[in-house]
Design an enzyme around this catalytic site. Structure first.
Site, PDB file in Angstrom:
ATOM      1  N   PHE A   1      -4.232   3.849  14.731  1.00 45.13           N
ATOM      2  CA  PHE A   1      -4.479   4.834  13.685  1.00 45.13           C
ATOM      3  C   PHE A   1      -5.592   4.284  12.801  1.00 45.13           C
ATOM      4  O   PHE A   1      -5.869   3.089  12.821  1.00 45.13           O
ATOM      5  CB  PHE A   1      -3.209   5.075  12.860  1.00 45.13           C
ATOM      6  CG  PHE A   1      -2.414   6.257  13.361  1.00 45.13           C
ATOM      7  CD1 PHE A   1      -1.864   6.229  14.631  1.00 45.13           C
ATOM      8  CD2 PHE A   1      -2.232   7.389  12.571  1.00 45.13           C
ATOM      9  CE1 PHE A   1      -1.142   7.309  15.117  1.00 45.13           C
ATOM     10  CE2 PHE A   1      -1.506   8.485  13.047  1.00 45.13           C
ATOM     11  CZ  PHE A   1      -0.970   8.449  14.309  1.00 45.13           C
TER      12      PHE A   1
ATOM     13  N   ILE B   1      -3.062  -6.860  14.392  1.00 41.82           N
ATOM     14  CA  ILE B   1      -1.997  -6.732  15.407  1.00 41.82           C
ATOM     15  C   ILE B   1      -2.484  -5.876  16.581  1.00 41.82           C
ATOM     16  O   ILE B   1      -2.254  -6.191  17.748  1.00 41.82           O
ATOM     17  CB  ILE B   1      -0.733  -6.113  14.762  1.00 41.82           C
ATOM     18  CG1 ILE B   1      -0.290  -6.989  13.581  1.00 41.82           C
ATOM     19  CG2 ILE B   1       0.386  -5.978  15.785  1.00 41.82           C
ATOM     20  CD1 ILE B   1       0.779  -6.376  12.711  1.00 41.82           C
TER      21      ILE B   1
ATOM     22  N   PRO C   1      -3.597 -11.347  10.685  1.00 45.25           N
ATOM     23  CA  PRO C   1      -4.050 -11.077  12.052  1.00 45.25           C
ATOM     24  C   PRO C   1      -4.137  -9.575  12.276  1.00 45.25           C
ATOM     25  O   PRO C   1      -3.373  -8.813  11.676  1.00 45.25           O
ATOM     26  CB  PRO C   1      -2.940 -11.687  12.921  1.00 45.25           C
ATOM     27  CG  PRO C   1      -1.751 -11.773  12.036  1.00 45.25           C
ATOM     28  CD  PRO C   1      -2.261 -11.936  10.633  1.00 45.25           C
TER      29      PRO C   1
ATOM     30  N   ASN D   1       0.852  -1.193   0.000  1.00 45.47           N
ATOM     31  CA  ASN D   1       0.000   0.000   0.000  1.00 45.47           C
ATOM     32  C   ASN D   1       0.885   1.239   0.000  1.00 45.47           C
ATOM     33  O   ASN D   1       2.101   1.127   0.028  1.00 45.47           O
ATOM     34  CB  ASN D   1      -0.969  -0.020   1.191  1.00 45.47           C
ATOM     35  CG  ASN D   1      -0.223  -0.039   2.518  1.00 45.47           C
ATOM     36  OD1 ASN D   1       0.510   0.889   2.835  1.00 45.47           O
ATOM     37  ND2 ASN D   1      -0.385  -1.117   3.285  1.00 45.47           N
TER      38      ASN D   1
ATOM     39  N   LYS E   1     -13.997   1.820  15.137  1.00 47.98           N
ATOM     40  CA  LYS E   1     -12.729   1.070  15.247  1.00 47.98           C
ATOM     41  C   LYS E   1     -12.231   1.034  16.693  1.00 47.98           C
ATOM     42  O   LYS E   1     -11.662   0.039  17.138  1.00 47.98           O
ATOM     43  CB  LYS E   1     -11.660   1.721  14.366  1.00 47.98           C
ATOM     44  CG  LYS E   1     -11.462   0.949  13.076  1.00 47.98           C
ATOM     45  CD  LYS E   1     -10.469   1.543  12.130  1.00 47.98           C
ATOM     46  CE  LYS E   1     -10.873   1.104  10.736  1.00 47.98           C
ATOM     47  NZ  LYS E   1     -10.132   1.726   9.675  1.00 47.98           N
TER      48      LYS E   1
ATOM     49  N   ASP F   1      -4.281  -5.957   4.916  1.00 47.91           N
ATOM     50  CA  ASP F   1      -5.365  -6.742   5.512  1.00 47.91           C
ATOM     51  C   ASP F   1      -5.287  -8.211   5.109  1.00 47.91           C
ATOM     52  O   ASP F   1      -5.746  -9.076   5.829  1.00 47.91           O
ATOM     53  CB  ASP F   1      -6.722  -6.155   5.107  1.00 47.91           C
ATOM     54  CG  ASP F   1      -6.967  -4.821   5.809  1.00 47.91           C
ATOM     55  OD1 ASP F   1      -6.613  -4.730   6.995  1.00 47.91           O
ATOM     56  OD2 ASP F   1      -7.470  -3.873   5.167  1.00 47.91           O
TER      57      ASP F   1
HETATM   58  N1  CTP Z   1      -4.013  -2.788  12.168  1.00 48.84           N
HETATM   59  C1  CTP Z   1      -3.340  -3.851  12.703  1.00 48.84           C
HETATM   60  N2  CTP Z   1      -3.360  -5.054  12.056  1.00 48.84           N
HETATM   61  C2  CTP Z   1      -4.054  -5.221  10.925  1.00 48.84           C
HETATM   62  C3  CTP Z   1      -4.769  -4.124  10.355  1.00 48.84           C
HETATM   63  C4  CTP Z   1      -4.724  -2.926  11.019  1.00 48.84           C
HETATM   64  O1  CTP Z   1      -2.723  -3.700  13.752  1.00 48.84           O
HETATM   65  N3  CTP Z   1      -4.051  -6.396  10.326  1.00 48.84           N
HETATM   66  C5  CTP Z   1      -4.008  -1.519  12.906  1.00 48.84           C
HETATM   67  C6  CTP Z   1      -3.336  -0.386  12.179  1.00 48.84           C
HETATM   68  O2  CTP Z   1      -1.962  -0.304  12.505  1.00 48.84           O
HETATM   69  C7  CTP Z   1      -4.101   0.803  12.726  1.00 48.84           C
HETATM   70  C8  CTP Z   1      -5.489   0.261  12.969  1.00 48.84           C
HETATM   71  O3  CTP Z   1      -5.340  -1.148  13.079  1.00 48.84           O
HETATM   72  O4  CTP Z   1      -3.590   1.219  13.969  1.00 48.84           O
HETATM   73  C9  CTP Z   1      -6.505   0.543  11.921  1.00 48.84           C
HETATM   74  O5  CTP Z   1      -6.017   0.253  10.636  1.00 48.84           O
HETATM   75  P1  CTP Z   1      -6.923   0.458   9.347  1.00 48.84           P
HETATM   76  O6  CTP Z   1      -6.180  -0.021   8.152  1.00 48.84           O
HETATM   77  O7  CTP Z   1      -7.489   1.838   9.330  1.00 48.84           O
HETATM   78  O8  CTP Z   1      -8.143  -0.474   9.700  1.00 48.84           O
HETATM   79  P2  CTP Z   1      -8.535  -1.911   9.337  1.00 48.84           P
HETATM   80  O9  CTP Z   1      -8.642  -2.696  10.605  1.00 48.84           O
HETATM   81  O10 CTP Z   1      -7.654  -2.484   8.294  1.00 48.84           O
HETATM   82  O11 CTP Z   1     -10.016  -1.687   8.815  1.00 48.84           O
HETATM   83  P3  CTP Z   1     -10.552  -1.284   7.363  1.00 48.84           P
HETATM   84  O12 CTP Z   1      -9.429  -1.591   6.377  1.00 48.84           O
HETATM   85  O13 CTP Z   1     -11.732  -2.149   7.204  1.00 48.84           O
HETATM   86  O14 CTP Z   1     -10.893   0.169   7.443  1.00 48.84           O
END
Ligand code: CTP
Length: 429
Positions: free
Chosen positions: A351, A334, A332, A237, A365, A305
């Site tokens: 974030f 994290i 997973p 990304n 979230k 994701d």
């Molecule tokens: N995060 C994480 N592990 C993942 C995905 C996200 O720890 N597999 C954490 C990111 O570091 C951030 C937060 O979750 O602090 C939100 O990330 P974001 O990409 O906005 O959210 P997603 O959970 O991926 O949700 P979506 O893509 O559906 O908006």
């Protein structure tokens, strides 16, 4: 603190040896003394004359010098140092240390010493990633040797990846830290000249606050993750890592011990920060859990994701008209995992990258991931102007008690304000 400290600097044989000259200059500038030991292969890259001139001390190159044995035995040489620094530490030197081999002055000193040892590896990326090197590093860490993580970037050999010597400023910060000093403290890494400083040289906290995060461990994730498809392709990304690096820098400036788990980005390591480079979400999860316990965790990384179900061993070829379908598995979460962890950090900050309904999605979230705050960015906008990869950020800070909006600000300023807010929060606990 560093005024009377003495460093024994062992210079191994690698192209990064030339950076040892700059390190000597920085060590001297910070008030410490330094004596150099140059290995035979190190002498292929820098001369004893250069090192002697910069260190203003004799340079030792051989085990078999009668003069040295008469005036200063190699045992004494190894013991008089407050810290022994190996820079660059080659794969060969590290391997010999693991085996307890003592076949030249440097390795003999390392076996004979009772002083703490800091190894700063630098080598080709494949050598660094080789199972033998990784095994050796794990063993050295178990043996009590501090091994810095190399930087990632373009290498003298034309390859790219982890293995570059960290910048001399970052090495100096680590030296100061090993000597019980405070990275980011005045006169050392806090000065612009002495640290990669994504904070534009501005302190992260008011000068009258004395290192308010001293004694706290702050864990930060930053950058994207890369999920391999085959040996040459990956899912990624647009995250640049800049916001996370700026936060790590601000927390270190405020006196925290900072571990920065960084996805694949080319940013310099902020002064006084311990950086752990990872590639995939699974590696990031492992590195985050290994870094616990921490009082504060700030998960800035844009974790992919999904990852591919399985990684092709060979490059996938175009066969026929239809593109090869990708089978994906969810990575997973994290952040959510950390919230459930038995060593959950006392202040857990996520974030959120959103393109619409920023505050609503951020609140959802916060609940879903059971964290304490969500810092939500608006990442809408065309590529190139978006927050992702850009220099500015505008954020919503959603906490259990309300929402603050910080309109468009440089990422360094967002970092400073966020660290100031963390300091305030910890003071109220
Ligand atoms: N995060 C994480 N592990 C993942 C995905 C996200 O720890 N597999 C954490 C990111 O570091 C951030 C937060 O979750 O602090 C939100 O990330 P974001 O990409 O906005 O959210 P997603 O959970 O991926 O949700 P979506 O893509 O559906 O908006």
């Amino acid at each position: 603190m560093a005024k009377s400290k003495h460093i024994l600097l062992i210079i191994g044989g690698g192209i990064a040896a030339y950076k040892a000259a700059e390190l000597i200059r920085l060590i001297r500038k910070s008030g410490m003394t330094v004596r150099c030991v140059l290995t035979e292969s190190g002498a292929q890259f820098v001369t004893p004359m250069t090192l002697a001139a910069l260190s203003e001390n004799e340079v030792h190159t051989t085990l078999w010098s009668l003069k040295d044995e008469a005036e200063m035995g190699h045992i004494q040489l190894s013991r008089e140092a407050d810290l022994i620094v190996i820079c660059p530490a080659t794969a060969n030197l590290l391997a010999k240390m693991v085996g307890g081999i003592a076949d030249d002055l440097a390795t003999t000193l390392l076996l004979a010493t009772d002083s703490p040892v800091l190894a700063v590896p630098a080598m080709n990326v494949r050598m660094w990633q080789h199972a033998a090197t990784q095994r050796n590093i794990a063993q050295l860490r178990k043996d009590g040797i501090k091994v810095m993580h190399p930087d990632e970037g373009a290498m003298a050999c034309g390859e790219f990846g982890p293995g570059r010597l960290p910048e001399p400023e970052a090495i100096l910060s680590e030296i100061v830290r090993q000597l019980g000093g405070e990275p980011g403290s005045a006169g050392l890494a806090g000065e612009n000249e002495l640290g990669a400083n994504p904070l534009d040289g501005q302190p992260a906290f008011a000068p009258d606050q004395h290192r308010p995060l001293h004694g706290k461990h702050v864990l930060v994730t930053a950058g994207p993750t890369h999920e391999p498809i085959d040996p040459v392709r990956y899912i990624a990304n647009r995250s640049s890592g800049r916001q996370g690096f700026a936060i790590a820098a601000a927390a270190a400036e405020a006196g925290a011990r900072v571990t920065l788990v960084a996805g694949p980005v080319h940013l310099p390591t902020p002064a006084g920060v311990l950086r752990v480079d990872v590639e995939t979400a699974l590696e990031m999860e492992r590195a985050v859990q290994n870094a616990l316990p921490a009082e504060v965790a700030i998960m800035v990384a844009a974790v992919a994701d999904w990852r591919t179900d399985s990684q092709a061993g060979q490059k996938i070829k175009k066969e026929g008209a239809a593109p090869a379908p990708l089978q994906l598995t969810e990575n997973p979460d994290i952040l959510a995992g950390l919230a459930r962890h038995e060593q959950r950090p006392g202040l857990l900050i996520g974030f959120a990258a959103e393109t619409e309904k920023i505050a609503d999605h951020a609140k959802a979230k916060l609940e879903k991931k059971s964290c304490d705050w969500i810092v939500a960015n608006d990442v809408s906008g065309p590529v190139g102007e978006s927050v992702m990869g850009g220099a500015d950020n505008s954020v919503h800070i959603v906490t259990g008690t309300g929402t603050e909006i910080w309109e468009r600000l440089p990422k360094a300023e967002v970092a400073r304000r966020l660290v100031a807010k963390i300091i305030e929060e910890l003071a109220n606990v």
